[in-house]
Design a protein around this motif. Structure first.
Motif, short mmCIF file in Angstrom:
data_model
loop_
_atom_site.label_atom_id
_atom_site.label_comp_id
_atom_site.label_asym_id
_atom_site.label_seq_id
_atom_site.Cartn_x
_atom_site.Cartn_y
_atom_site.Cartn_z
N ALA A 224 0.73 -1.15 -0.14
CA ALA A 224 -0.08 -0.10 0.11
C ALA A 224 0.96 1.20 0.01
CB ALA A 224 -1.05 -0.16 1.24
N GLN A 232 0.66 4.25 4.96
CA GLN A 232 -0.88 4.32 4.80
C GLN A 232 -1.41 3.98 6.34
OE1 GLN A 232 -2.84 5.16 2.05
NE2 GLN A 232 -1.01 6.25 1.76
N ILE A 234 -4.44 1.87 7.40
CA ILE A 234 -5.19 0.86 6.87
C ILE A 234 -6.27 0.26 7.44
CG2 ILE A 234 -5.00 -1.50 5.52
CD1 ILE A 234 -2.45 -0.41 4.71
N LEU A 246 -8.20 -5.51 2.44
CA LEU A 246 -8.12 -4.03 2.64
C LEU A 246 -9.42 -3.49 2.39
CD1 LEU A 246 -5.25 -1.84 1.18
CD2 LEU A 246 -7.50 -1.05 1.00
N SER A 249 -7.88 2.80 2.86
CA SER A 249 -6.52 3.21 3.08
C SER A 249 -6.44 4.61 2.77
CB SER A 249 -5.92 2.58 1.84
OG SER A 249 -4.27 2.95 2.03
#
Length: 292
Positions: A224, A232, A234, A246, A249
């Motif tokens: 990411a 990030q 997340i 995910l 994000s």
């Protein structure tokens, strides 16, 4: 005299795989980030977005329950005519940016099971956009299948408390991440190495996740970070078959993950103060927040 061709009308409904799905002005920042992540191969659930171009001025009319249109198309496609539970999520143009996540400002609705509850969920998301004191915010509505995960939580691609880019911070709970994000549960929190090794526990209990899951989370943080050009913040979930997803994000909203204002709590709350507080602000807020 040369005339300009009429401007193409922007779509009311966009799938996360469509070309326009990375346009934050059309689908909101949350959905745009997920579309971008999906394009880079990150594990993102399917989704459709009722865009900022969707004219929902007549949406409050009672006939909406019997009316076809983009909202019903989203429910039919993602919910399989009510056979699958959905989550209806906010995706504002003013959230999940590099300076402010706006977490908790807008509404998302879980456990949407039928057309009537879908209509109500869309109402709640749109209403949260109208009542939020966020200048120039336009609301899109993101629709996705709802997971029944074994674990969920948040993952920082840099330590937001210590400010180290060679450390990750993970918080986890059993089930989905919603109880953790909303503050209902504290969860288990630990500092990880870039390869997913536990370096430090920041909660009394041990992280219950297996080593394989921690390694997968570390790889997700790295991928990411590459996809978005920086560490990030997340939200994630692990399904009962071990699949890691995910869910959201956004950039860590402190410079390189390092807060310069007061730090309260074990991790995520540090993001509340990315800048130094004024003397009056500190007098008003530090004591009650510290007790909380």
């Amino acid at each position: 005299m040369e005339t300009k061709p009429p401007a193409l009308r922007r779509p009311d409904l966009v799938d996360l795989t469509d070309d326009g799905a990375t346009d934050g002005s059309l689908v909101g920042a949350k959905a745009a980030n997920l579309a971008r992540a999906r394009r880079t191969g990150l594990p993102v659930l399917p989704g459709a977005v009722l865009t900022t171009a969707w004219d929902h001025r007549g949406w409050s009319h009672p006939s909406r329950f019997d009316r076809s249109g983009p909202a019903r198309a989203a429910w039919r496609t993602l919910g399989d005519e009510g056979a699958r539970r959905l989550v209806v999520r906010s995706s504002s143009t003013n959230e999940d940016g590099g300076t402010s996540s706006m977490a908790g400002v807008f509404t998302s609705v879980l456990d949407v099971t039928d057309w009537a509850s879908f209509v109500d969920a869309v109402d709640q998301v749109l209403e949260s956009g109208r009542h939020a004191d966020v200048p120039d915010a336009r609301m899109a509505v993101l629709v996705q299948p709802q997971l029944e995960p074994r674990w969920g939580g948040v993952l920082f691609g840099a330590d937001p408390v210590g400010g180290r880019n060679d450390r990750l911070l993970v918080s986890a709970v059993e089930g989905g991440p919603d109880a953790l994000v909303s503050g209902v549960q504290d969860g288990w929190t630990a500092v990880l190495s870039p390869r997913g090794r536990v370096l430090e526990h920041r909660s009394a209990e041990q992280i219950p996740l297996p080593r394989a899951a921690l390694r997968s989370l570390a790889r997700l943080a790295a991928r990411a970070g590459v996809a978005f050009g920086g560490p990030q913040d997340i939200e994630w979930a692990i399904d009962h078959d071990g699949t890691l997803w995910l869910l959201q994000s956004r950039p860590i909203t402190t410079p390189t993950g390092k807060p310069v204002g007061p730090v309260l709590g074990t991790g995520p709350l540090a993001e509340t103060f990315p800048e130094p507080l004024g003397r009056l602000e500190a007098d008003l807020w530090l004591a009650p927040l510290g007790e909380g």
